[in-house]
Enzyme design. Structure first.
Site, PDB file in Angstrom:
ATOM      1  CG  ASP A  47      -1.961  -1.110   1.184  1.00 34.38           C
ATOM      2  OD1 ASP A  47      -1.751  -2.103   0.456  1.00 34.38           O
ATOM      3  OD2 ASP A  47      -2.981  -0.996   1.893  1.00 34.38           O
ATOM      4  CE  LYS A  90      -4.984   1.775   3.139  1.00 33.28           C
ATOM      5  NZ  LYS A  90      -3.782   1.073   3.661  1.00 33.28           N
ATOM      6  CE  LYS A 146      -6.746  -1.449   3.104  1.00 30.52           C
ATOM      7  NZ  LYS A 146      -5.378  -1.956   3.350  1.00 30.52           N
TER       8      LYS A 146
END
Length: 247
Positions: A99, A173, A207
């Site tokens: 990430d 995300k 996400k």
């Protein structure tokens, strides 16, 4: 619906942030890893220095839990070379998912071409290693228009540089969960920010992360269409219990 399939069970505090010694913080990390194994969460998300530990613990347990880590966390302002170096080490240590924090400040200052290049090259590195990449855009730092623009930028890089079969491994995300905000304001995913991301990320998955502490919040995010949930309250959520997490 089994929420465990969506859960990136997360512990990203440093020892200083947690008010613990390094040894005590490592003990917390091990507890989080073991909990993820026992609960069969989708993934356990830890800082890079704990990736090798998580890989060993999970492999010894013959568990299917994935190992995730954060890159250039939490500010995203490192150079491309630094991002690549950190990611390369994490992959070597056994990370399944990376990430990355987008350099959102550079984006806001007009450095779109540089940010685009970082997204392309870091995504290329991650996918070529057979891993999954997620780009944290830090919604609390952005206006609604910037959320749309930055989500769209990640999507455009994916669609122009990668094959359709790879899209499912390129996420957008919402948040780090560590962005400083005024009291009472969210520093993570909100329904409004997730709607904007969902509308502009497709066909890439989204996400939601940051501030998700209850089952109702988790179910709301899934209803909006997110594929993964990043939360430090994973067990509380699946147990229908109150969370004591502060991030």
């Amino acid at each position: 619906m089994d929420l465990r399939n969506y859960m990136d069970s997360t512990y990203l505090k440093t020892a200083v942030q947690a008010g613990l010694s390094e040894g005590e913080n490592t003990a917390v990390v091990i507890q989080v890893i073991q909990e993820a194994i026992e609960e069969s969460f989708k993934l356990v998300m830890l800082r890079p220095q704990y990736v090798a530990l998580a890989r060993t613990e999970i492999d010894q347990a013959a568990s299917k839990v994935l190992v995730g880590t954060v890159i250039d966390f939490p500010e995203g302002k490192a150079t491309l070379e630094a991002k690549i170096q950190e990611a390369t080490t994490a992959i070597a240590d056994g990370a399944d998912e990376l990430d990355f924090v987008v350099n959102y400040r550079l984006f806001q200052q007009g450095g779109v071409a540089q940010v685009r290049d970082q997204i392309w090259k870091c995504t290329q590195l991650t996918l070529s290693a057979g891993k999954t990449v997620k780009w944290i855009i830090e919604v609390a730092a952005l206006t609604d228009l910037e959320i749309v623009q930055l989500t769209t930028l990640v999507k455009k890089v994916a669609l122009s540089k990668f094959e359709e079969r790879q899209y499912e491994r390129i996420y957008v995300k919402s948040s780090t969960g560590f962005y400083p905000v005024e009291a009472g304001k969210s520093n993570g995913a909100t329904p409004a920010s997730i709607v904007l991301m969902m509308e502009n990320a497709n066909p890439l998955p989204v996400k939601a992360a940051g501030g998700i502490r209850s089952r109702s919040e988790a179910e709301q995010m899934i209803a909006l269409g997110v594929k993964r949930l990043g939360t430090s309250s994973a067990k509380s959520i699946v147990d229908h219990a109150d969370s004591t997490s502060d991030y």
